[in-house]
Design a protein around this motif. Structure first.
Motif: not given
Lengths: 112, 108
Positions: A73-100
């Motif tokens: 699990n990897f959590l992303l928190g916004l403590e005090s949201a601002a209009p500039s944080q309007t966006s699409v957020y993507f999470c990604a993962s990868r194994p060791s040894g590759t950039g995929e």
């Protein structure tokens, strides 16, 4: 075969509210990432983690905090949201040894 | 500083025409480069990596170290190629840096 799952997929916040985005991966990957996607700006790295219990700042970390208490699990928190944080957020993962990267479906956040 | 540049935000070509999406990078080490694609209402996914030197869905990309480029090419565009394309540089160890993206539209 879930891969990378993000919740919630959509959220509307008022300025000053807080929220947490959850990313879960079931591939036993070491590395996890949070990006934001904005028109004309591409994907910009917010924070990342190289393993359980570790986090590091990316290109645009201000206004965000993260935690990686469990490897899956990897959590992303916004403590005090601002209009500039309007966006699409993507999470990604990868194994060791590759950039995929393996991406989640994205979370669309609107801050009014 | 490591950087990936995609000079075209939008690219529109007709079906059957050749396609070239440009990508330039700056990196002091030996680069590892990727192309990712995002089709409408789908998640980002890997299209190509330069190490494998493969052709996926008719697309190829050659790393040119002299010109520091990794352009994506396809000889005959298809309507299903319409998507957002991102070039990415693996900085080794930890991070992937993405370009600004190019939205490709294939006109019938």
């Amino acid at each position: 075969n879930a891969g990378v799952t993000q919740t919630p997929k959509f959220r509307v916040l008022k300025t000053g509210q807080s929220m947490t985005l959850l990313c879960a991966q079931d591939m036993n990957h070491e590395y996890m990432y949070w990006y934001r996607q904005d028109p004309g700006m591409g994907l910009r790295l917010i924070h990342y983690s190289v393993g359980e219990g570790t986090t590091a700042k990316g290109e645009v970390p201000d206004g965000y905090n993260v935690s990686r208490l469990k490897k899956q699990n990897f959590l992303l928190g916004l403590e005090s949201a601002a209009p500039s944080q309007t966006s699409v957020y993507f999470c990604a993962s990868r194994p060791s040894g590759t950039g995929e990267l393996f991406f989640g479906e994205g979370s669309r956040l609107t801050v009014l | 500083a490591q950087r990936v540049t995609q000079p075209e935000k939008l690219l529109s070509v007709f079906k059957g025409a050749p396609v070239e999406l440009k990508c330039n990078y700056s990196y002091s080490g030996s680069p590892e480069l990727f192309w990712y694609v995002q089709y409408s209402r789908q998640r980002l996914q890997l299209l190509l990596r330069h190490i494998s030197r493969e052709s996926i869905k008719g697309f190829t990309a050659d790393l040119n170290k002299g010109e520091t480029s990794f352009h994506l090419k396809k000889p005959f565009a298809q309507e299903e190629d319409s998507a957002m394309y991102y070039c990415a540089l693996f900085q080794g160890a930890q991070k992937l840096v993405f370009g600004q993206g190019t939205r490709l539209t294939i006109n019938p």
